[in-house]
Write a protein that holds these residues in place. Structure first.
Motif, PDB file in Angstrom:
ATOM      1  N   CYS A   1       0.805  -1.203   0.000  1.00 11.97           N
ATOM      2  CA  CYS A   1       0.000   0.000   0.000  1.00 11.97           C
ATOM      3  C   CYS A   1       0.840   1.254   0.000  1.00 11.97           C
ATOM      4  O   CYS A   1       0.378   2.295  -0.413  1.00 11.97           O
ATOM      5  CB  CYS A   1      -0.995   0.006   1.149  1.00 11.97           C
TER       6      CYS A   1
ATOM      7  N   ALA B   1     -13.992  -4.303  -0.076  1.00  9.63           N
ATOM      8  CA  ALA B   1     -13.678  -3.732  -1.402  1.00  9.63           C
ATOM      9  C   ALA B   1     -12.837  -2.464  -1.249  1.00  9.63           C
ATOM     10  O   ALA B   1     -13.170  -1.580  -0.456  1.00  9.63           O
ATOM     11  CB  ALA B   1     -14.981  -3.429  -2.142  1.00  9.63           C
ATOM     12  N   GLY B   2     -11.734  -2.404  -1.973  1.00  7.39           N
ATOM     13  CA  GLY B   2     -10.876  -1.209  -1.972  1.00  7.39           C
ATOM     14  C   GLY B   2     -10.014  -1.044  -0.727  1.00  7.39           C
ATOM     15  O   GLY B   2      -9.231  -0.109  -0.629  1.00  7.39           O
ATOM     16  N   LYS B   3     -10.152  -1.952   0.250  1.00  4.39           N
ATOM     17  CA  LYS B   3      -9.409  -1.789   1.521  1.00  4.39           C
ATOM     18  C   LYS B   3      -8.036  -2.470   1.467  1.00  4.39           C
ATOM     19  O   LYS B   3      -7.782  -3.335   0.624  1.00  4.39           O
ATOM     20  CB  LYS B   3     -10.206  -2.428   2.666  1.00  4.39           C
ATOM     21  N   ASN B   4      -7.175  -2.069   2.386  1.00  5.98           N
ATOM     22  CA  ASN B   4      -5.900  -2.760   2.598  1.00  5.98           C
ATOM     23  C   ASN B   4      -6.129  -3.759   3.721  1.00  5.98           C
ATOM     24  O   ASN B   4      -6.341  -3.355   4.866  1.00  5.98           O
ATOM     25  CB  ASN B   4      -4.810  -1.764   2.994  1.00  5.98           C
TER      26      ASN B   4
ATOM     27  N   LYS C   1     -12.333  -7.423  -4.594  1.00 12.69           N
ATOM     28  CA  LYS C   1     -11.338  -6.450  -5.046  1.00 12.69           C
ATOM     29  C   LYS C   1     -10.824  -5.506  -3.949  1.00 12.69           C
ATOM     30  O   LYS C   1     -10.957  -4.278  -4.050  1.00 12.69           O
ATOM     31  CB  LYS C   1     -11.900  -5.621  -6.212  1.00 12.69           C
TER      32      LYS C   1
ATOM     33  N   ASN D   1      -7.821  -3.427  -2.122  1.00 10.22           N
ATOM     34  CA  ASN D   1      -6.638  -2.781  -2.710  1.00 10.22           C
ATOM     35  C   ASN D   1      -5.402  -3.638  -2.494  1.00 10.22           C
ATOM     36  O   ASN D   1      -4.542  -3.744  -3.357  1.00 10.22           O
ATOM     37  CB  ASN D   1      -6.454  -1.401  -2.070  1.00 10.22           C
TER      38      ASN D   1
END
Ligand code: IMP
Ligand code: MG
Length: 284
Positions: free
Chosen positions: A18, A192-195, A220, A222
């Motif tokens: 990230c 979704a979109g998270k680390n 999905k 990140n």
């Protein structure tokens, strides 16, 4: 001498680190990361100069033959005799049920402190969703989060964390079952979109973690990283390796520090090897 660890497949990269994928979270990042992100090929071969002679190539069985691979964590060899139970305290209700102490509680906690430091070096400056795999991962997760918080408070590295829980079940007695059941946790679509940092107790065959990863990847996120307190050397391994490993252990069924045998032994501080009497007593 201990048996050599089996050859392990290259680890799959699971999304960008990230630090590379996200803009710095308000506090600029200067210069390259001091620790390379764990997306390189596996196993990592460090140059010989990384091991000054004052650090003997020693592991928990005293074996000096193999060069250490720190990505495997603390390597406990097959001939490691462990510690006699009478050297430590443990609950009376487990007297007679255990063979020996494999990893004392203090060493577990000290190792987790270092894992937290490694994680901060790799993915500090991020918003992280810590996904604790219940029930076995709860002690590891609690101690890891505590250390991450301490580093965040006391250095210029910081991480903003949310913690969520998922419950999986794949073992009956000491045998891995074919089906992995997801029997709890929030809707995975929230990832979704998270680390995401998955925090797991043991990687054995690797099937549980692979199944969980493929369930999560559909949404999905990140980035996904996996921290496992233990990795077993087992011929049944599918080659999965976590990004962060606390200890590599022989192919033994272990209990304690939240790891269970049919729900027993979670209330044991040390990681121990269960004996035949214990297996019989708590068999379902
Ligand atoms: P795998 O699918 O074989 O990798 O098994 C992983 C899961 O099985 C872990 O999340 C643990 O919950 C459980 N497990 C594997 N080995 C042990 C063990 O030695 N003691 C307790 N639980 C284990
Ligand atoms: Mg588990």
């Amino acid at each position: 001498m201990g048996a050599r660890a089996e050859a392990l497949e290259p680890r799959q990269a699971r999304g960008p680190g990230c630090a590379a994928a996200l803009p710095p979270c308000g506090r600029g990042r200067s210069g390259p990361p001091s620790h390379p992100p764990p997306t390189r090929s596996w196993p990592v071969t460090l140059p010989a100069r990384s091991f000054p002679s004052r650090f003997p190539r020693r592991n928990m069985a005293g074996n000096r033959e193999e060069a250490p691979d720190y990505g495997r964590g603390v390597v406990i060899m097959d001939d490691w005799p462990g510690y006699d139970l009478s050297l430590f305290t443990y609950p009376q209700h487990y007297y007679g049920d255990l063979e020996y102490v494999l990893i004392p509680h203090g060493i577990i906690v000290d190792r987790i402190e270092r894992l937290a430091k490694d994680i901060m070096k790799d993915i500090g400056y991020c918003d992280i969703m810590v996904l604790c795999v219940l029930k076995g991962g709860y002690k590891f997760c609690a101690d890891l989060v505590e250390h991450l918080k301490n580093i965040s408070r006391n250095s210029d590295r910081f991480v903003s964390m949310k913690v969520d829980f998922i419950r999986l079940k794949s073992y009956r007695n000491d045998q891995s079952m074919d089906e992995m059941q997801i029997i709890g946790g929030e809707d995975l679509s929230t990832l979704a979109g998270k680390n995401v940092l998955i925090v797991e107790d043991v990687v054995g065959t690797g099937r549980t973690m692979k199944a969980l990863l493929s369930s999560i990847e559909k949404y999905k996120p990140n980035m996904i990283k996996v921290a496992s307190l233990l990795v077993k050397r087992t011929p049944r391994s599918d080659g999965f390796r976590p990004d962060y490993a606390g200890f590599e252990i022989p192919n033994l069924f272990v209990v304690g520090y939240a790891l269970d045998y049919n729900e027993y032994f979670r209330d044991l501080n040390h990681i121990c090897v269960i004996n035949e009497h214990g297996k019989e007593k708590y068999r379902v």
